[in-house]
Design an enzyme around this catalytic site. Structure first.
Site: not given
Length: 731
Positions: A46, A224
């Site tokens: 991420d 997402e």
């Protein structure tokens, strides 16, 4: 953030710990090789990358161990680089005992997003467990501030977005935050995931509180990991889809939609909205058959030449776990060129993630002034007084570079008006300046947003291509221009770069001039679809061709009226059940494209888990790639699922390819890798049989012989029949 997929088709474990790879060999001068995080971490998921006030680049990742065998998660690890290629670990943003009061003692911090807002740096992050309930996943978006990207970071007392109870029980997944300053200067925060979808809310001017009513921008159960930037008047919503963490079957990928307003509605290249049951999404990044799978959760940055780059994590399919199988998915940070072709972003012109030496980002230029010392020998004072101290140049009047510049170029500076009425750069005889509520380039100008505070640091960038000059002003240098002006130059821009401040002092920092990047104009070609191979194909006009072979024959499947009609079975093929029928035929040797047209009325919005029908590339019950239109909770998707045996058990994951209609055309393009001999199958889908969306590649070992077939399974309630018009092979 790429954690879990809600439901059974892509179920995953809540262990959102991540990525890795062995150190990459040096790629040579001005070249690099993925993964760029290998020098300091085996896993760095991420990622988000910013350029600090010191001119260095900072990367932030999810809380996880960094190295194999380490065991203890880092609490938002931070890395630093001078060139975006060689990175070193700086430390963790938060100490082991540091947490906001609303966070439960065992809370982790996921998916940081870091921005320069006003006179400080702000970090948004997922707080995985809060004190509002006994639920261990009552997530919230937290926020912390710091004077520099390296810290020290201090949590705000309250979350930006508090935990949100879900109508179906538990808490909506309030994760994966991403901030954006809009064209009008207002601040926005995007957040959310599969359970609850992605929403956007306006933020208070200091960025620490959500205000107003959130607006849904992407449907739940598909997206997402939001990241939004603004370009040429469009807001682009990048979002990750499918499963982040299925080890060697991970098919995570990035799709995009765009809108004229930060609140949407966002639509893809085909005009399909991202916030409806049959959600659209134009592919940006997906696996291409090399070592990298699960390519997702991205951020975007711009080098000094103006070229955009995408930072993301991926999984090495030969080394999918950090330590033991089915534990932490090992997801290092990768970096690749992001091209804009016909208004849409795509990685390496559509080629996907890189696995070899590539040209590196441009992080220095003909002029590259950081003002770390008082030495100004490379500059000439034309007027006023100028002084460099503490990494900042302060002055009033005019200061010119001794280096002459020309041609297509990008010039930029971090700028702060501490007393000047206007300040900026003079290039090729044209003044580009900010002040008086405007950004001006020569005779052209545009207003700044109301409330724009030029005593806060902004990045002023100028790009000259031929005789076209474009200037932008940005608070974070992350695709967030709050003003843009263009001007046709009367002559090519040559000469000195001059820093100018009028009627008082201004601060300049990170002044650079580099050769302007060359944009890529054309995407890589899609798979070639040649003539139909009649001897391998079946139009279903005269009963079922004898070349078909059944695995678990279903007598309900019949050929009538020029179509194969197959009632969807209450059975499945994934996992250990292996109860679904598979109708197969031998495929040609070499490269080919298999295609079918399937009609399946799955309705919209209602839950129909997991009825599906489509193509399959099949070796056996534990090794197959299944391309189907499918109902996943309230959504209708084209899923490219994949199962393989790993560590003594079947592992299933998948990727998402295009938007289904009631009738959907599906293709599998087969290619044999000339080096490894592997079978590569790339998936494509279409809503009209003419315009195709191509997606992920799944691979089969060289010593296998995949057959091609059809499937219709996933649930018998309500009763629905799949109708296949044909199965065709093309050379």
């Amino acid at each position: 953030m790429g954690h879990l997929r809600r439901g059974g088709v892509l179920a995953a474990v809540l262990t959102l710990l991540l990525a890795g790879a062995s150190p990459a060999p040096a790629a040579g001068p001005d070249r690099y090789r993925n993964p760029v995080s290998a020098g300091f971490a085996d896993t760095f998921a991420d990622p988000v990358v910013v350029r600090g006030d010191d001119g260095l680049w900072y990367a932030f990742g999810t809380s996880d161990p960094l190295r194999e065998g380490e065991g203890t998660p880092h609490r938002v690890p931070i890395a630093r680089s001078a060139d975006l290629v060689d990175w070193s670990y700086v430390g963790d943003a938060f100490a082991p005992d540091q947490r906001p009061a609303y966070a439960a003692p065992g809370a982790a911090f996921w998916a940081p997003d870091v921005r320069r807002l006003g006179g400080r740096w702000v970090m948004y992050m997922t707080v995985t467990d809060t004190t509002v309930s006994a639920d261990t996943f009552d997530t919230a978006v937290g926020v912390a501030t710091a004077p520099s990207p390296a810290g020290p970071w201090t949590f705000a007392d309250e979350p930006v977005v508090a935990p949100r109870p879900g109508a179906g029980g538990g808490y909506l997944w309030t994760i994966d935050p991403s901030q954006l300053t809009g064209a009008d200067g207002r601040s926005w925060l995007y957040y959310g995931s599969y359970y609850g979808g992605i929403a956007v809310t306006e933020l208070s001017p200091d960025g620490l509180r959500a205000v107003g009513t959130p607006t849904p921008v992407a449907v739940d159960n598909k997206f997402e990991g939001a990241y939004v930037l603004r370009r040429d008047g469009w807001y682009y919503l990048f979002a990750s889809t499918a499963n982040c963490c299925a080890g060697p079957a991970t098919g995570y990928s990035v799709q995009v939609g765009r809108a004229r307003d930060p609140r949407g509605p966002f639509t893809d290249r085909d005009g399909q909205r991202l916030d409806v049951s049959r959600a659209g999404g134009t592919p940006v990044l997906t696996q291409n058959g090399n070592r990298w799978i699960g390519t997702g959760h991205n951020a975007v940055l711009t080098d000094l030449s103006g070229q955009d780059w995408i930072a993301y994590h991926a999984i090495d399919r030969a080394d999918p776990y950090l330590d033991e199988p089915f534990g932490v998915n090992e997801r290092p940070m990768l970096l690749d060129r992001l091209d804009w072709i016909d208004g849409w972003p795509t990685v390496n012109a559509g080629a996907g993630p890189s696995d070899g030496a590539r040209p590196a980002p441009v992080t220095t230029g003909r002029i590259d002034a950081r003002f770390a010392t008082a030495d100004l020998r490379d500059w000439r004072v034309e007027s006023g007084t100028w002084r460099a101290a503490g990494g900042v140049l302060t002055g009033t009047g005019a200061l010119a570079s001794r280096t002459r510049i020309g041609g297509d170029l990008r010039a930029e500076t971090d700028l702060r008006l501490t007393g000047a009425t206007t300040a900026g750069l003079r290039l090729g005889g044209v003044d580009v300046r900010v002040g008086g509520g405007r950004l001006t380039a020569g005779s052209a100008g545009t207003p700044l947003p109301a409330g724009a505070d030029l005593t806060d640091r902004h990045t002023l960038a100028i790009e000259v291509r031929g005789r076209q000059l474009v200037a932008t002003l940005s608070p974070s240098r992350l695709g967030d221009p709050v003003a843009r002006v263009s001007l046709r130059l009367p002559r090519p821009a040559t000469g000195a770069l001059t820093l100018r401040a009028q009627d008082g002092p201004a601060e300049f920092d990170n002044v650079s001039v580099a050769r302007l990047y060359r944009p890529v104009r054309h995407p890589v070609a899609p798979p070639r679809v040649g003539p139909v191979l009649r001897g391998f194909s079946d139009e279903f006009t005269g009963g079922l061709d004898p070349a078909w072979q059944w695995v678990r024959q279903d007598p309900a499947a019949t050929v009538t009226g020029g179509a194969l009609r197959w009632p969807v079975q209450d059975a499945d093929l994934s996992g250990t059940g292996n109860t679904a029928g598979v109708l197969l035929r031998d495929a040609p040797t070499g490269d080919y494209v298999a295609e079918t047209k399937v009609t399946l009325d799955l309705g919209e919005d209602t839950v129909r888990n997991y009825q599906q029908a489509g193509l399959v590339a099949y070796v056996d019950d534990d090794r197959f790639a299944r391309l189907t239109q499918v109902a996943i909770w309230n959504t209708r998707q084209v899923e490219y699922g994949y199962e393989l045996p790993f560590a003594g058990q079947p592992v299933y994951g998948g990727s998402i390819v295009g938007t289904p209609g009631t009738t959907t055309w599906l293709r599998l393009a087969h290619h044999v890798d000339r080096v490894t001999g592997e079978h590569e199958f790339r998936a494509g889908s279409s809503r009209d049989g003419k315009h195709w969306t191509w997606g992920a590649v799944w691979t089969f070992p060289a010593d296998t012989t995949p057959r091609i077939g059809l499937v219709a399974h996933g649930g018998a309630t309500p009763a629905v029949t799949a109708e296949f018009d044909y199965l065709r092979f093309h050379r």
